[in-house]
Motif scaffolding. Structure first.
Motif, PDB file in Angstrom:
ATOM      1  N   ARG A 130       0.878  -0.973  -0.078  1.00 56.62           N
ATOM      2  CA  ARG A 130      -0.012  -0.084  -0.028  1.00 56.62           C
ATOM      3  C   ARG A 130       0.865   1.263  -0.101  1.00 56.62           C
ATOM      4  NH1 ARG A 130      -3.296  -1.078   4.015  1.00 56.62           N
ATOM      5  NH2 ARG A 130      -1.872  -0.332   5.335  1.00 56.62           N
ATOM      6  N   ALA A 131       1.935   1.084   0.893  1.00 59.64           N
ATOM      7  CA  ALA A 131       2.919   2.416   0.635  1.00 59.64           C
ATOM      8  C   ALA A 131       3.537   2.518  -0.436  1.00 59.64           C
ATOM      9  CB  ALA A 131       3.742   2.437   1.903  1.00 59.64           C
ATOM     10  N   ILE A 132       4.058   1.433  -0.998  1.00 64.01           N
ATOM     11  CA  ILE A 132       4.718   1.509  -2.378  1.00 64.01           C
ATOM     12  C   ILE A 132       3.945   2.061  -3.359  1.00 64.01           C
ATOM     13  CG2 ILE A 132       5.824   0.120  -4.173  1.00 64.01           C
ATOM     14  CD1 ILE A 132       6.712  -1.816  -1.591  1.00 64.01           C
ATOM     15  N   ARG A 133       2.602   1.731  -3.470  1.00 64.47           N
ATOM     16  CA  ARG A 133       1.760   2.089  -4.293  1.00 64.47           C
ATOM     17  C   ARG A 133       1.811   3.756  -4.202  1.00 64.47           C
ATOM     18  NH1 ARG A 133      -1.383  -2.477  -3.520  1.00 64.47           N
ATOM     19  NH2 ARG A 133      -2.772  -1.313  -2.291  1.00 64.47           N
ATOM     20  N   ALA A 134       1.407   4.267  -2.980  1.00 63.07           N
ATOM     21  CA  ALA A 134       1.354   5.666  -2.812  1.00 63.07           C
ATOM     22  C   ALA A 134       2.524   6.367  -3.178  1.00 63.07           C
ATOM     23  CB  ALA A 134       1.177   5.832  -1.452  1.00 63.07           C
ATOM     24  N   TYR A 135       3.740   5.971  -2.768  1.00 55.12           N
ATOM     25  CA  TYR A 135       4.994   6.448  -3.407  1.00 55.12           C
ATOM     26  C   TYR A 135       5.103   6.552  -5.011  1.00 55.12           C
ATOM     27  CZ  TYR A 135       6.344   5.712   1.337  1.00 55.12           C
ATOM     28  OH  TYR A 135       6.384   5.735   2.987  1.00 55.12           O
ATOM     29  N   GLN A 136       4.913   5.360  -5.433  1.00 61.81           N
ATOM     30  CA  GLN A 136       4.886   5.375  -6.945  1.00 61.81           C
ATOM     31  C   GLN A 136       3.908   6.406  -7.732  1.00 61.81           C
ATOM     32  OE1 GLN A 136       4.546   1.142  -7.272  1.00 61.81           O
ATOM     33  NE2 GLN A 136       6.539   0.815  -8.095  1.00 61.81           N
ATOM     34  N   LYS A 137       2.651   6.794  -7.070  1.00 63.08           N
ATOM     35  CA  LYS A 137       1.618   7.666  -7.564  1.00 63.08           C
ATOM     36  C   LYS A 137       2.335   8.882  -7.436  1.00 63.08           C
ATOM     37  CE  LYS A 137      -2.345   5.212  -6.239  1.00 63.08           C
ATOM     38  NZ  LYS A 137      -3.760   5.158  -5.291  1.00 63.08           N
ATOM     39  N   CYS A 138       3.350   9.178  -6.616  1.00 66.77           N
ATOM     40  CA  CYS A 138       3.780  10.354  -6.359  1.00 66.77           C
ATOM     41  C   CYS A 138       5.233  10.648  -7.339  1.00 66.77           C
ATOM     42  CB  CYS A 138       4.152  10.604  -4.946  1.00 66.77           C
ATOM     43  SG  CYS A 138       2.843  10.917  -3.962  1.00 66.77           S
ATOM     44  N   GLY A 139       5.423   9.571  -8.005  1.00 68.34           N
ATOM     45  CA  GLY A 139       6.457   9.749  -9.027  1.00 68.34           C
ATOM     46  C   GLY A 139       7.636   8.914  -8.442  1.00 68.34           C
ATOM     47  N   PHE A 140       7.818   8.486  -7.195  1.00 71.36           N
ATOM     48  CA  PHE A 140       8.975   7.598  -6.797  1.00 71.36           C
ATOM     49  C   PHE A 140       9.218   6.525  -7.616  1.00 71.36           C
ATOM     50  CE2 PHE A 140       8.114  10.218  -3.154  1.00 71.36           C
ATOM     51  CZ  PHE A 140       9.536  10.339  -2.637  1.00 71.36           C
ATOM     52  N   ALA A 141      10.487   6.063  -7.999  1.00 73.84           N
ATOM     53  CA  ALA A 141      10.693   4.889  -8.743  1.00 73.84           C
ATOM     54  C   ALA A 141      11.721   3.828  -7.840  1.00 73.84           C
ATOM     55  CB  ALA A 141      11.537   4.983  -9.975  1.00 73.84           C
ATOM     56  N   LYS A 142      11.701   2.690  -8.038  1.00 79.55           N
ATOM     57  CA  LYS A 142      12.321   1.647  -7.130  1.00 79.55           C
ATOM     58  C   LYS A 142      13.792   1.941  -7.851  1.00 79.55           C
ATOM     59  CE  LYS A 142       8.557  -1.573  -6.570  1.00 79.55           C
ATOM     60  NZ  LYS A 142       7.952  -2.764  -7.074  1.00 79.55           N
ATOM     61  N   ALA A 143      14.705   1.690  -6.644  1.00 76.57           N
ATOM     62  CA  ALA A 143      16.196   1.851  -6.792  1.00 76.57           C
ATOM     63  C   ALA A 143      17.004   0.679  -6.485  1.00 76.57           C
ATOM     64  CB  ALA A 143      16.701   3.051  -6.566  1.00 76.57           C
ATOM     65  N   GLY A 144      16.237  -0.389  -5.934  1.00 72.14           N
ATOM     66  CA  GLY A 144      16.975  -1.562  -5.544  1.00 72.14           C
ATOM     67  C   GLY A 144      16.767  -1.677  -3.941  1.00 72.14           C
ATOM     68  N   PHE A 145      17.326  -2.561  -3.478  1.00 76.22           N
ATOM     69  CA  PHE A 145      17.104  -3.333  -2.148  1.00 76.22           C
ATOM     70  C   PHE A 145      18.350  -2.957  -1.280  1.00 76.22           C
ATOM     71  CE2 PHE A 145      14.108  -5.931  -4.338  1.00 76.22           C
ATOM     72  CZ  PHE A 145      13.093  -5.786  -3.750  1.00 76.22           C
ATOM     73  N   LYS A 146      18.240  -2.632   0.109  1.00 72.87           N
ATOM     74  CA  LYS A 146      19.367  -2.282   1.043  1.00 72.87           C
ATOM     75  C   LYS A 146      19.029  -3.457   2.102  1.00 72.87           C
ATOM     76  CE  LYS A 146      21.931   0.994   3.417  1.00 72.87           C
ATOM     77  NZ  LYS A 146      22.245   2.362   3.611  1.00 72.87           N
ATOM     78  N   ILE A 160      13.622   3.573  -2.452  1.00 70.21           N
ATOM     79  CA  ILE A 160      12.838   4.234  -3.491  1.00 70.21           C
ATOM     80  C   ILE A 160      13.465   5.856  -3.640  1.00 70.21           C
ATOM     81  CG2 ILE A 160      10.436   5.015  -4.346  1.00 70.21           C
ATOM     82  CD1 ILE A 160       9.496   2.485  -2.798  1.00 70.21           C
ATOM     83  N   VAL A 161      13.434   6.468  -4.897  1.00 67.53           N
ATOM     84  CA  VAL A 161      13.959   7.587  -5.017  1.00 67.53           C
ATOM     85  C   VAL A 161      13.078   8.543  -5.938  1.00 67.53           C
ATOM     86  CG1 VAL A 161      16.339   6.775  -4.520  1.00 67.53           C
ATOM     87  CG2 VAL A 161      15.365   7.067  -6.960  1.00 67.53           C
ATOM     88  N   LEU A 162      13.256   9.689  -5.906  1.00 66.53           N
ATOM     89  CA  LEU A 162      12.464  10.607  -6.695  1.00 66.53           C
ATOM     90  C   LEU A 162      13.341  11.894  -7.227  1.00 66.53           C
ATOM     91  CD1 LEU A 162      10.004  11.687  -8.341  1.00 66.53           C
ATOM     92  CD2 LEU A 162       9.347  12.806  -5.995  1.00 66.53           C
ATOM     93  N   LEU A 163      13.528  12.412  -8.253  1.00 65.14           N
ATOM     94  CA  LEU A 163      14.359  13.652  -8.324  1.00 65.14           C
ATOM     95  C   LEU A 163      13.214  14.948  -8.619  1.00 65.14           C
ATOM     96  CD1 LEU A 163      16.870  12.317 -11.042  1.00 65.14           C
ATOM     97  CD2 LEU A 163      17.288  12.777  -8.461  1.00 65.14           C
ATOM     98  N   LYS A 164      13.710  16.057  -8.403  1.00 65.10           N
ATOM     99  CA  LYS A 164      12.843  17.115  -8.421  1.00 65.10           C
ATOM    100  C   LYS A 164      12.241  17.276  -9.930  1.00 65.10           C
ATOM    101  CE  LYS A 164      13.014  22.170  -7.815  1.00 65.10           C
ATOM    102  NZ  LYS A 164      13.687  23.158  -7.220  1.00 65.10           N
ATOM    103  N   LYS A 165      13.178  16.829 -10.817  1.00 65.60           N
ATOM    104  CA  LYS A 165      12.590  17.120 -12.338  1.00 65.60           C
ATOM    105  C   LYS A 165      11.517  16.141 -12.567  1.00 65.60           C
ATOM    106  CE  LYS A 165      16.469  14.484 -14.316  1.00 65.60           C
ATOM    107  NZ  LYS A 165      17.421  14.674 -14.991  1.00 65.60           N
TER     108      LYS A 165
END
Length: 175
Positions: A130-146, A160-165
């Protein structure tokens, strides 16, 4: 349908402590976040008062319809241009209704437009879909596992990361 005008963010204040204590004592909620359950009032209160006084973060209460406190969101400075975002919708009856997505977009607007950050990131439990879906709706993209081999409560996190642009491209500036 909920809109951005239904959700407001305001800086946390001392009178918000009871909400945080309630949320931080909720085992189901903690299980979706850090997994570290703390029973001591004294320790929980020290976490809260640290949030009020720290200079490296911006902590907000999420308010629904100008009256109901439903959660909190934080922006933690990691460098001059990078911050980490954390959100909790602490009131469970408001889960799955899109309020978290709206709050995230509002916080991102503050971070990118007012505070001058260029990049957001977060770590989330891979099973917290549920949280991952919310982040993706905001433009975040998966960047890998830690991996955190010494952390029995959360041995692996999805980064998960998101650049300003990218936020601007997603229409985030419309919040």
């Amino acid at each position: 349908m909920e809109t951005a005008k239904n959700i407001k963010l305001r800086k946390i204040k001392k009178t918000d402590l009871p909400y945080f204590l309630k949320w931080w004592r909720d085992k189901e909620l903690i299980g979706l976040t850090s997994g570290i359950y703390e029973k001591s009032n004294k320790i929980l209160e020290s976490y809260f008062y640290k949030m009020l006084t720290e200079k490296s973060g911006h902590h907000y209460i999420i308010i629904l319809n100008n009256k109901k406190i439903i959660g909190n969101i934080s922006l933690t400075n990691k460098s001059k241009k990078v911050f980490e975002i954390h959100i909790i919708i602490g009131e469970k009856r408001y889960w799955g209704k899109g309020y978290g997505t709206i709050a995230i977009k509002k916080a991102l607007k503050i971070a990118f437009k007012k505070l001058g950050y260029q990049k957001a990131y977060l770590e989330v439990r891979p099973e917290n879909t549920r949280a991952i879906r919310a982040y993706q709706k905001c433009g975040f993209a998966k960047a890998g596992f830690k991996k955190y081999p010494k952390n029995k409560n959360q041995p692996i996190a999805l980064r998960i990361v998101l650049l300003k642009k990218e936020f601007k491209k997603q229409g985030g500036a419309l919040c």
